[in-house]
Design an enzyme around this catalytic site. Sequence first.
Site, PDB file in Angstrom:
ATOM      1  N   GLU A  56       9.622  -5.290   2.420  1.00 42.40           N
ATOM      2  CA  GLU A  56       9.202  -4.172   3.261  1.00 42.40           C
ATOM      3  C   GLU A  56       9.572  -4.400   4.725  1.00 42.40           C
ATOM      4  O   GLU A  56      10.020  -3.479   5.419  1.00 42.40           O
ATOM      5  CB  GLU A  56       7.690  -3.964   3.141  1.00 42.40           C
ATOM      6  CG  GLU A  56       7.227  -3.594   1.748  1.00 42.40           C
ATOM      7  CD  GLU A  56       6.810  -4.801   0.929  1.00 42.40           C
ATOM      8  OE1 GLU A  56       5.842  -4.682   0.161  1.00 42.40           O
ATOM      9  OE2 GLU A  56       7.456  -5.874   1.057  1.00 42.40           O
ATOM     10  N   ALA A 158      25.308 -17.966 -28.726  1.00 44.34           N
ATOM     11  CA  ALA A 158      26.398 -17.208 -29.328  1.00 44.34           C
ATOM     12  C   ALA A 158      26.635 -17.736 -30.728  1.00 44.34           C
ATOM     13  O   ALA A 158      26.598 -18.943 -30.969  1.00 44.34           O
ATOM     14  CB  ALA A 158      27.673 -17.335 -28.484  1.00 44.34           C
ATOM     15  N   ALA A 166      28.817 -23.343 -34.109  1.00 37.94           N
ATOM     16  CA  ALA A 166      29.937 -24.291 -33.966  1.00 37.94           C
ATOM     17  C   ALA A 166      30.643 -24.403 -35.304  1.00 37.94           C
ATOM     18  O   ALA A 166      30.039 -24.176 -36.367  1.00 37.94           O
ATOM     19  CB  ALA A 166      29.438 -25.660 -33.509  1.00 37.94           C
ATOM     20  N   SER A 172      33.158 -25.281 -30.384  1.00 42.55           N
ATOM     21  CA  SER A 172      32.442 -24.017 -30.203  1.00 42.55           C
ATOM     22  C   SER A 172      33.042 -23.154 -29.098  1.00 42.55           C
ATOM     23  O   SER A 172      32.502 -22.092 -28.793  1.00 42.55           O
ATOM     24  CB  SER A 172      30.972 -24.285 -29.877  1.00 42.55           C
ATOM     25  OG  SER A 172      30.851 -25.051 -28.691  1.00 42.55           O
ATOM     26  N   THR A 200      23.598 -31.980 -25.989  1.00 43.93           N
ATOM     27  CA  THR A 200      24.614 -31.017 -25.557  1.00 43.93           C
ATOM     28  C   THR A 200      25.484 -31.600 -24.460  1.00 43.93           C
ATOM     29  O   THR A 200      26.705 -31.408 -24.432  1.00 43.93           O
ATOM     30  CB  THR A 200      23.936 -29.726 -25.068  1.00 43.93           C
ATOM     31  OG1 THR A 200      23.289 -29.098 -26.176  1.00 43.93           O
ATOM     32  CG2 THR A 200      24.939 -28.764 -24.455  1.00 43.93           C
ATOM     33  N   ARG A 211      29.643 -18.930 -12.185  1.00 42.99           N
ATOM     34  CA  ARG A 211      30.951 -18.768 -11.561  1.00 42.99           C
ATOM     35  C   ARG A 211      31.335 -17.293 -11.444  1.00 42.99           C
ATOM     36  O   ARG A 211      30.987 -16.470 -12.300  1.00 42.99           O
ATOM     37  CB  ARG A 211      32.007 -19.546 -12.354  1.00 42.99           C
ATOM     38  CG  ARG A 211      31.698 -21.043 -12.373  1.00 42.99           C
ATOM     39  CD  ARG A 211      32.770 -21.876 -12.974  1.00 42.99           C
ATOM     40  NE  ARG A 211      32.920 -21.765 -14.411  1.00 42.99           N
ATOM     41  CZ  ARG A 211      32.113 -22.348 -15.302  1.00 42.99           C
ATOM     42  NH1 ARG A 211      31.065 -23.052 -14.893  1.00 42.99           N
ATOM     43  NH2 ARG A 211      32.342 -22.226 -16.591  1.00 42.99           N
ATOM     44  N   GLU A 269      19.965 -23.008 -22.847  1.00 44.17           N
ATOM     45  CA  GLU A 269      21.347 -22.939 -23.312  1.00 44.17           C
ATOM     46  C   GLU A 269      21.714 -24.165 -24.143  1.00 44.17           C
ATOM     47  O   GLU A 269      22.876 -24.386 -24.428  1.00 44.17           O
ATOM     48  CB  GLU A 269      22.307 -22.813 -22.120  1.00 44.17           C
ATOM     49  CG  GLU A 269      22.453 -21.400 -21.599  1.00 44.17           C
ATOM     50  CD  GLU A 269      23.783 -21.182 -20.900  1.00 44.17           C
ATOM     51  OE1 GLU A 269      24.638 -22.081 -20.968  1.00 44.17           O
ATOM     52  OE2 GLU A 269      23.959 -20.114 -20.303  1.00 44.17           O
ATOM     53  N   GLY A 271      21.522 -26.985 -27.424  1.00 42.62           N
ATOM     54  CA  GLY A 271      21.932 -26.887 -28.810  1.00 42.62           C
ATOM     55  C   GLY A 271      20.811 -26.453 -29.734  1.00 42.62           C
ATOM     56  O   GLY A 271      19.706 -26.092 -29.299  1.00 42.62           O
ATOM     57  N   LEU A 274      17.199 -28.265 -29.466  1.00 46.61           N
ATOM     58  CA  LEU A 274      16.386 -27.866 -28.324  1.00 46.61           C
ATOM     59  C   LEU A 274      15.834 -26.458 -28.534  1.00 46.61           C
ATOM     60  O   LEU A 274      14.656 -26.192 -28.261  1.00 46.61           O
ATOM     61  CB  LEU A 274      17.209 -27.912 -27.038  1.00 46.61           C
ATOM     62  CG  LEU A 274      16.441 -27.598 -25.755  1.00 46.61           C
ATOM     63  CD1 LEU A 274      15.441 -28.701 -25.445  1.00 46.61           C
ATOM     64  CD2 LEU A 274      17.390 -27.411 -24.572  1.00 46.61           C
TER      65      LEU A 274
END
Length: 338
Positions: A56, A158, A166, A172, A200, A211, A269, A271, A274
């Site tokens: 504000e 993914a 994998a 992977s 990992t 990035r 993120e 494996g 985890l």
Amino acid sequence: MTAPELAEALQFALDAAEAVRGTTSPNPPVGATILDADGRIAGVGSTAPLGGPHAEVRALAAAGERARGGTAVVTLEPCNHTGRTGPCAHALIDAGIATVHYAIADPNPVAGGGADTLRAAGITVHEGLGADAVAHGPLRAWLHRQRTGRPHVTWKYAAGLDGRSAAADGTSQWISGSDARSRVHDERSRLDAIVVGTGTVLADDPWLTARLPDGDLAPHQPLRVVVGFSDIPTDARVLDDSAPTLVLRTHDIDEVLAALTDHPDVLIEGGPRLAGAFLAAGRVDRVQAYIAPIVLGAGSAAVQDAGVATIAEALRFRRERIETVGADVLMTLVPERD
């Protein structure tokens, strides 16, 4: 003030809040828009990093004298306390604002109460404008921490159509397509922390940085967190000076989250082990599953040891959103317990 003018002001406030998500912790990422007395946008602001002015105040500074007699649209109830900065409610009063619309009441008992202060000063106050968009958008993680006392955890992975993350040889890169990877980097640039296991790090040597499309580091980098008892090489990329890194020698999920108290927006993120540990502990608050149109046929599954032995113990989720990202499908899910 017309509905289209308010809707436009709300979108500016939402965009401003989203732009600073990840940079304001432990304060919430708030956006504010000031409309002048004729309903035209006079100033937009967002929360500065810790110790800096709130949304504000920055919006009022941008609006200047045009704020007098105008309207403020804010994603969170203006604060009512003096901390590192003064109360935003008083700043709005001093600027001569006539009307305030805010999305969500501040659940913090120390900072809340700004709406009552504004009303006592004769300002017209409305709650609820854009509440759903704010609660599921830039304030999602902060509100979760206010409710539960712990960070909001998203598990992102993914996998192919067969659920494998994998191939049989452990490779992977890359299961998901370039559009999905670009989106992940954009999301990383708005996070407080990314968590992986030592396994990992040893297997993939990830950098865990955010990035830009040209490959340069994004201006904001989340805290990189490595969990586990295995030693990792001193030259591991996650230990370089591109971003801060925290190594936690524990397998206890609540110990991990306790160490991230000031980092409300956390991404897992790591494996499959985890991910399974967080799922078994009931500490996954959202899933972002990128499903690629490929079949690996063998290799590791996306999750292991999630504490499920029978179908009756299955961890169930409900759909929040499904969208396509390039050739992949992104499913955003939340636990049925929510």
